[in-house]
Write a protein that holds these residues in place. Structure first.
Motif, short mmCIF file in Angstrom:
data_model
loop_
_atom_site.label_atom_id
_atom_site.label_comp_id
_atom_site.label_asym_id
_atom_site.label_seq_id
_atom_site.Cartn_x
_atom_site.Cartn_y
_atom_site.Cartn_z
N GLU A 55 -7.31 1.05 -0.68
CA GLU A 55 -6.54 0.21 0.23
C GLU A 55 -7.40 -0.28 1.38
O GLU A 55 -7.11 -1.31 1.99
CB GLU A 55 -5.32 0.96 0.76
N LYS A 56 -8.50 0.44 1.67
CA LYS A 56 -9.40 0.01 2.73
C LYS A 56 -10.14 -1.29 2.34
O LYS A 56 -10.70 -1.96 3.22
CB LYS A 56 -10.41 1.11 3.05
N HIS B 116 0.80 -1.22 0.00
CA HIS B 116 0.00 0.00 0.00
C HIS B 116 0.84 1.28 0.00
O HIS B 116 0.45 2.28 -0.61
CB HIS B 116 -0.93 0.03 1.22
N THR C 33 -5.78 2.31 8.71
CA THR C 33 -4.84 1.98 7.65
C THR C 33 -3.94 0.85 8.14
O THR C 33 -3.90 0.54 9.33
CB THR C 33 -3.97 3.19 7.29
#
Length: 390
Positions: free
Chosen positions: A250-251, A183, A338
């Motif tokens: 990215e979540k 990420h 994150t």
């Protein structure tokens, strides 16, 4: 003596058969429209990928057939095809993924995986050693992982005993570091899109390595999210905004990590759909999320822990991981942490925020009028690829 002579003759005959059947290696692969995965490589006759920064060696099919004793040592099988163990002439042991013609993963996924993983280097990502295209055959060569995949241990009542909490916590941390690298820290910003226990490989020391990048999505430097009509991955691990609306970020991987985290603590696979009128919930949700959320609200989270781990003195750490898992599977992407935040949570004892409702929960007072179509929520252990009109 006679046996040795017979064996030599037999190997010679096999070699001749393979060579006669052999279709010349592909001289070039037509460039495919970039779509969501970027430009694909061109493979030349000298066995190297010339474009897209790919430097993975190109193996001869006969070399692979000989290394696997004509594909006789199967390690496992998935939606993509089969994986075989082999030994190269150098003596190096390898795992060879042989894509099935029936697989939903075709040339696009094959090239995508070569393009992505050949440009990544991290201790928690599996190493790609090379590839091969031979007629309709598409093969990928990886470093050999002695303990196969996480699911072969985690969901097996006997083998799961080998996964004490110390090993499981090391696996959780390794997966987290691998995702953080994808990420934020790699040359490419990558969303894996198919994170699950079967895609986590384990070496002889149970160090985890993320594998299977055929469905990975590469983000440009300036982009943080994407909208796609091509939904790929495994239901049950997909974030709702991606599964239903094609919203990718990215979540999306954070959600999958949360499901996987709960699986590791519980020792149970997240495969079921639940509709529970008694809980006043109408909707379709992974059973694991409903149970975890219900027990959390009743202050009974300890009941989620794998019975094999009850003798451990790290119950508090397990409870913290359940808490983090629930934070990762919250319905709104903005509420999820994150991967960098998760890594900090794993390495500290700082207070954690209270989680909100997990995804897929639809409150209702109706008994059946608002029921959703079952076809929209298929959960299984096989990677699914759905292609919709753009």
């Amino acid at each position: 003596m006679h046996f040795c002579i017979a064996r030599f003759i037999w190997k010679h005959i096999q070699k001749q058969i393979v060579q006669r059947r052999r279709i010349p290696l592909v001289q070039s692969i037509k460039e495919t429209q970039s779509g969501e995965s970027g430009v694909y490589s061109t493979v030349s006759d000298n066995g190297s990928a010339q474009e897209a920064g790919i430097s993975s060696p190109f193996f001869d099919f006969y070399t692979i057939a000989e290394a696997t004793n004509n594909f006789s040592h199967k390690l496992g099988e998935g939606g993509f095809g089969s994986v075989y163990k082999g030994k190269l002439p150098s003596g190096q042991e390898v795992a060879i993924k042989r894509l099935s013609e029936k697989s939903g993963q075709g040339l696009k996924e094959f090239q995508n995986e070569v393009q992505v993983i050949s440009r990544l280097q991290h201790r928690n990502l599996v190493q790609l050693l090379g590839c091969c295209i031979h007629g309709e055959e598409k093969l990928l060569l990886y470093e050999f992982m002695a303990n196969k995949s996480l699911d072969t241990f985690l969901f097996d009542p006997k083998k799961a005993r080998e996964l004490d909490w110390e090993k499981r916590y090391k696996i959780i941390q390794g997966i987290c570091r691998g995702l953080l690298y994808l990420h934020q820290d790699s040359r490419l910003r990558i969303i894996h899109r198919d994170l699950k226990a079967s895609n986590i490989l384990l070496d002889e020391d149970f160090n985890p390595k993320i594998s299977d990048f055929g469905m990975a999505h590469i983000f440009p430097d300036h982009q943080n999210q994407a909208l796609t009509s091509r939904i790929v991955g495994t239901y049950g691990y997909m974030a709702p905004e991606y599964a239903f609306h094609g919203e990718l970020s990215e979540k999306s991987d954070v959600f999958s990590f949360g499901v996987l985290l709960l699986e590791i603590v519980r020792g149970k696979k997240n495969t079921s759909i639940n509709y529970d009128q008694s809980l006043n919930f109408l909707g379709h949700a992974p059973m694991q999320l409903i149970q975890a959320w219900t027990l959390w609200n009743e202050d009974r989270s300890a009941e989620l822990i794998d019975p094999l781990l009850h003798h451990s003195d790290s119950i508090k750490e397990m409870m913290r991981c359940i808490h983090m898992g629930l934070l990762c599977v919250q319905e709104l992407p903005t509420d999820r942490p994150t991967m960098s935040s998760i890594l900090t949570m794993l390495s500290s004892d700082s207070a954690l925020p209270a989680p909100k409702n997990p995804a897929f929960f639809l409150e209702s007072s109706n008994s059946g009028e608002d029921n959703l179509a079952d076809a929209c929520y298929s959960i299984n252990g096989v990677t699914c690829t759905n292609i919709d009109a753009r």
